[in-house]
Motif scaffolding. Structure first.
Motif, short mmCIF file in Angstrom:
data_model
loop_
_atom_site.label_atom_id
_atom_site.label_comp_id
_atom_site.label_asym_id
_atom_site.label_seq_id
_atom_site.Cartn_x
_atom_site.Cartn_y
_atom_site.Cartn_z
N LEU A 44 58.40 34.68 -18.61
CA LEU A 44 58.34 33.34 -18.02
C LEU A 44 57.46 33.37 -16.77
N THR A 48 54.20 31.14 -16.28
CA THR A 48 53.99 30.24 -15.15
C THR A 48 52.68 30.54 -14.46
N ILE A 51 49.88 29.17 -16.53
CA ILE A 51 49.82 27.70 -16.44
C ILE A 51 49.21 27.29 -15.11
N LEU A 55 46.21 24.81 -14.58
CA LEU A 55 46.29 23.59 -13.76
C LEU A 55 45.47 23.72 -12.49
N ALA A 59 50.46 26.03 -6.29
CA ALA A 59 51.75 25.49 -5.86
C ALA A 59 52.92 26.18 -6.54
N PHE A 60 52.64 26.96 -7.60
CA PHE A 60 53.76 27.48 -8.37
C PHE A 60 54.01 28.95 -8.12
N GLU A 62 55.65 30.27 -5.70
CA GLU A 62 57.06 30.46 -5.33
C GLU A 62 57.94 30.52 -6.56
N VAL A 63 57.56 29.71 -7.55
CA VAL A 63 58.34 29.71 -8.78
C VAL A 63 58.31 31.09 -9.41
N LEU A 66 60.52 33.35 -7.52
CA LEU A 66 61.91 32.97 -7.72
C LEU A 66 62.42 33.48 -9.05
N ILE A 67 61.58 33.30 -10.10
CA ILE A 67 62.03 33.75 -11.41
C ILE A 67 62.25 35.27 -11.37
N LEU A 70 65.55 35.89 -9.61
CA LEU A 70 66.69 35.44 -10.43
C LEU A 70 66.93 36.40 -11.59
N PHE A 81 79.03 43.42 -14.47
CA PHE A 81 80.10 42.83 -15.26
C PHE A 81 80.45 43.74 -16.42
N ILE B 663 60.28 24.15 -16.83
CA ILE B 663 58.89 24.33 -17.26
C ILE B 663 58.17 22.99 -17.32
N VAL B 666 57.03 22.22 -14.09
CA VAL B 666 55.79 22.94 -13.80
C VAL B 666 54.61 22.19 -14.39
N ARG B 669 53.61 19.09 -12.70
CA ARG B 669 53.20 19.35 -11.32
C ARG B 669 54.24 18.93 -10.28
N PRO B 671 56.37 21.31 -8.20
CA PRO B 671 56.82 22.67 -7.89
C PRO B 671 58.19 22.71 -7.23
N ALA B 674 60.83 22.26 -9.77
CA ALA B 674 60.94 23.42 -10.64
C ALA B 674 61.75 24.52 -9.97
N LEU B 675 61.47 24.75 -8.69
CA LEU B 675 62.21 25.77 -7.95
C LEU B 675 63.71 25.48 -7.96
N LEU B 678 65.44 25.73 -11.37
CA LEU B 678 65.69 27.10 -11.84
C LEU B 678 66.95 27.67 -11.20
N THR B 682 70.54 28.39 -13.11
CA THR B 682 71.12 29.73 -13.18
C THR B 682 72.57 29.71 -12.71
#
Lengths: 94, 799
Positions: A44, A48, A51, A55, A59-60, A62-63, A66-67, A70, A81, B663, B666, B669, B671, B674-675, B678, B682
């Protein structure tokens, strides 16, 4: 040229994700599934990133980070667990 | 605030003081504190006679809600004064009587006199107020205080039943009357009765006229115990006897009569009014008299007799209303009915009050009111017997008592119905004198029954709880005063005619010049022979009573109105309970079904009734391949949630849907969204897994969701409706977006480059603050739910 290379990369990653999804659904043991999910998360990230290139934006980013976080936390939590039977030990409470 | 206002609220003020005085002075009977007030008020109202007898009215106003036209406007005219005198005069006598009737030690006297004073004040307010809303307020107060008084011995089942019944019926009528008042206000724009009367000609053709009339009549009929609403009155006899004497013979039950009399100038020009008032009155007269003969309880007889006499007054008012149809020149012929109504109103208050007091004395001194157990009491209580004779003979309409005069006038009015010749009275009008005459015979029979079964015949000492003896002097004074009034009015009827009756009639019929002269001797007229016939046939029927008593068995209890009332109560209660149980199933799935079904019905109807469903494709953007694939993925995910076999699969699929949404964010557009999406997805998937893990073992059956056709239809319907609305809304964009302002000013004015964050904390920071609050509350709530357990809650912990 560059654009079609990106598209091919996206396609490859999508195929890889399909494979991981198959493992996650099928996967005879639970650790198999956890590993598959972890790898899915990393894919993922790649998706991202690709993508964002399509685009033409930053801007993404951070995403992406983050992924990554996570996926790591999720995998660690699942592992704990599986190991101990609970995620957060709260013996100090009682 | 004038002296008149003070007079009307003085009972309420005293009602506040009574409990204090009662607690402070336990040695004195509480009635003595109360007694001076009605006497003073009586004298005060007597002082109005000189003014009203020359047709002057006194109007005093005190602002209450002036913006709505609701003020304490009190008006003393002939009619109001007559009622005020009755209320205060008989009120004084009843209070005096109750001092001797109610025991100081056994009864809770403070509550009794508080209720009684409340009632007295409310009744004065009803008869003197000129403002309809104020009248309604006092009207309901009389209902409430009467409810309290009927249920005075609240530990008795029958008292509670009677109180509830009278409350339900009179409040039902009262509310309908309020509806009538509002309709009158809509027609005339004022709540003042005098102003409405001035507009009475204009509202005659208004479409609200008939509904207003019916509503107000319903109020009057329920209050005055007219057929078929009379059923509460006999059950109200569970009240203490002073209450029965005061409320249920002299005052409250005449509030409806008062209302009809007061409203006559407004409505009586319409034929329906004449027919309804006279018709219901005459039916009540007959039915009350007929039923009274059946009763074996003294107060039962008196209750039905009250019903019957009220019907008589009501029918007289109705016939009197016919006079409004004529010019005021040839009126003297028809207004006799109104004069008779007013006259009988006074007479009835006097003799019925005394008779109730007599019944109370008999009850008090023998321990029973059952006429089958009583007999031969005349030797023990000669004074009571004399009073009873006077009262009953007056009630039966015998000379020389006042009932004779009003009955003669009643017959006169009824015979003249035949000659009125309007409102189709010439065809069916012939029934009026016939029914009136037959009812008078029954009146005669029960009157004789009342006095002779109680005071003559064989004395049955073994059936009586106490050894009978004459009542104390204090108990005898009030009925004696009333009985002497019966005789005085009987011999000198014209004492009242110019002072009280004529002004009252003038108030009922403002545009007529009525010459009131009640003559004791008419000459040999039809009415006289009718009275003779009543006496002769009445005596014969009374003698033959045991033979024809069986008639009453022809009407089985099953068809009585009481039975009907009880079954209405019962059926409505049961039906509503069944209905409530039917739709309130206790399952949230049913309620959700209702919610969504109504959602579909209402929105779909609106869409199609307003013809709002439109699709415009000109402002749509093009679809990319990646969006289409994502949409496919999210649809497959969502659909497979429904068909998933295990809960774990559902949770994972839900997570997949959530991530796909991120997604989408994303791709479109966003962001920041999206953050957040997510992280939140979770956490919530983790929470779902937590819940899943803690499911009780025995319920962890892994099975597919059951298929229900109704659920499927409704869910598809909801989806379709929402889609249609979204499409229509998108096709009908009326204004441009205001987003350009933010684009232009995010950096200029708010010193930020991230527009989403600037909107969240700067342009529209208020929403953010309260969303923070929501999260805080949720966190505290979860903490509270987990940590705070009441004692004993431990058991459920590991269920």
């Amino acid at each position: 040229m560059f654009h079609s290379a990106i598209l091919i990369a996206i396609l490859c990653i999508a195929l890889a994700m399909l494979g991981f999804i198959y493992r996650a659904i099928k996967g005879p043991t639970i650790p198999d599934r956890v590993i598959a999910l972890d790898a899915l998360g990393i894919n993922l990230v790649a998706l991202t990133a690709l993508i964002s290139i399509v685009l033409d934006t930053n801007a993404f980013l951070e995403v992406i980070l983050l992924i990554g976080i996570l996926a790591f936390i999720g995998t660690v939590a699942f592992s704990k667990f599986l190991e101990k039977g609970e995620v957060i030990e709260n013996d100090r409470d009682r | 605030m004038s002296l008149l206002h003070l007079a009307i609220i003085s009972p309420f003020l005293l009602a506040i003081l009574v409990p204090i005085l009662y607690k402070l002075l336990r040695k004195v009977h509480a009635g003595w504190f109360v007694l001076p007030l009605p006497m003073l008020l009586f004298i005060y109202f007597l002082s109005y006679i000189p003014r009203t007898s020359i047709q002057q009215t006194v109007i005093k106003s005190f602002a209450w809600i002036p913006t709505l036209g609701i003020d304490f406007t009190f008006k003393v005219d002939g009619l109001g004064l007559l009622f005020a005198l009755l209320i205060t005069g008989i009120g004084s006598l009843v209070v005096f009587y109750s001092i001797y009737y109610l025991s100081k030690d056994k009864e809770q006297l403070n509550t009794f006199y508080v209720y009684l004073l409340l009632f007295m004040g409310a009744m004065l307010g009803v008869v003197l107020s000129d403002n309809l809303i104020v009248l309604y307020t006092f009207w309901e107060l009389t209902s409430f205080s009467s409810f309290l008084l009927i249920g005075y011995w609240y530990d008795r089942e029958k008292s509670r039943y009677g109180a509830q019944k009278s409350m339900l019926i009179t409040v039902f009528g009262g509310l309908s009357m309020l509806g009538g008042i509002i309709l009158l206000y809509l027609m005339t724009g004022t709540f003042s009765i005098s102003e409405i009367i001035q507009q009475s000609n204009e509202i005659l053709t208004n479409p609200f006229f008939i509904p207003a009339m019916l509503c107000i009549l319903l109020g009057a009929f329920t209050k005055s115990a007219q057929f078929p609403f009379h059923i509460w009155l006999p059950d109200a006899m569970e009240a203490p006897t002073p209450v029965s004497a005061y409320l249920h013979s002299a005052t409250m039950v005449k509030a409806g009569i008062y209302l009809v009399a007061r409203m006559s100038p407004i409505f009586a020009e319409n034929g329906l009014w004449v027919w309804l008032v006279a018709g219901f009155g005459i039916v009540t007269l007959f039915w009350g008299a007929f039923s009274a003969v059946k009763q074996t309880d003294l107060k039962g007889i008196l209750a039905y007799s009250t019903v019957s006499q009220l019907g008589m007054i009501m029918s007289l008012l109705g016939i009197g209303g016919a006079a409004f149809h004529f010019d005021s020149s040839n009126n003297s012929y028809f207004t006799v009915a109104t004069v008779a109504a007013v006259f009988h109103l006074i007479n009835h208050a006097t003799f019925k009050g005394s008779l109730f007091m007599v019944a109370g004395i008999v009850d008090h001194e023998t321990g029973t009111r059952d006429i089958r157990k009583l007999g031969g009491l005349m030797y023990f209580m000669p004074i009571t017997f004399t009073i009873a004779i006077i009262g009953t003979f007056s009630m039966a309409g015998l000379p020389p008592f006042n009932g004779f005069l009003s009955k003669e006038m009643f017959f006169t009015a009824m015979v003249r119905v035949l000659e009125i010749g309007i409102f189709n009275l010439e065809t069916w009008g012939v029934l009026f004198p016939i029914i009136a005459w037959v009812a008078s015979i029954f009146t005669f029979v029960y009157s004789m029954l009342l006095v002779f079964k109680t005071f003559t015949g064989k004395f049955q000492s073994e059936k009586l709880a106490k050894k009978p003896h004459e009542a104390p002097i204090g108990m005898l004074i009030p009925p004696t005063i009333l009985a002497s009034l019966v005789i005085i009015i009987g011999f000198f009827p014209n004492l009242l005619s110019n002072t009280i009756i004529a002004p009252a009639v003038a108030a009922i019929m403002p545009n007529f010049k009525v010459d009131v002269h009640i003559s004791f001797w008419h000459g040999f007229t039809t009415e006289l022979f009718m009275t003779l016939g009543v006496i002769v046939i009445g005596i014969l029927l009374y003698k033959a009573l045991p033979k024809w008593r069986r008639v009453y068995r022809l009407f089985p209890e099953k068809f009585s109105l009481n039975r009907l009332y009880n079954s209405i109560l019962d059926v409505s209660q049961r039906a509503s309970r069944t209905m409530t149980n039917r739709y309130l199933t206790g399952f949230s799935r049913t309620y959700l079904l209702y919610l969504f079904a109504f959602f579909i019905i209402i929105l779909a109807t609106t869409l199609f009734v307003k013809d709002a469903f439109t699709v415009k494709t000109n402002n749509l953007s093009s679809i990319h391949l990646s969006e289409a694939i994502l949409a496919l993925v999210i649809s497959i995910g969502a659909i497979s949630i429904i068909f998933a076999k295990s809960r774990l699969t559902s949770i994972i699929l839900l997570g997949a849907v959530g991530y796909t949404v991120s997604i989408f964010f994303v791709l479109f557009r966003a962001p920041d969204l999206a953050l957040t999406q997510l992280v939140i997805e979770t956490i919530s998937v983790a929470l779902f897994l937590l819940c899943f893990y803690h499911l009780p073992k025995f319920k962890k059956r892994e099975e597919r969701m059951r298929f229900r056709i109704a659920n499927a239809v409704i869910s598809v319907g909801v989806g379709a409706i929402v889609t249609m609305i979204a499409m229509s809304a998108h096709s009908n964009k009326l204004f441009d977006s205001i987003a350009q302002y933010y684009v232009d000013n995010t950096y200029e004015k708010a010193a930020g480059k991230n527009m989403v964050n600037v909107i969240l904390v700067d342009f529209r920071g208020f929403d953010t603050m309260f969303e923070i609050t929501v999260l805080a509350i949720a966190a505290l709530g979860i903490f509270g739910m987990i940590k705070l357990r009441l004692e004993g809650g431990k058991k459920n912990e590991n269920q």
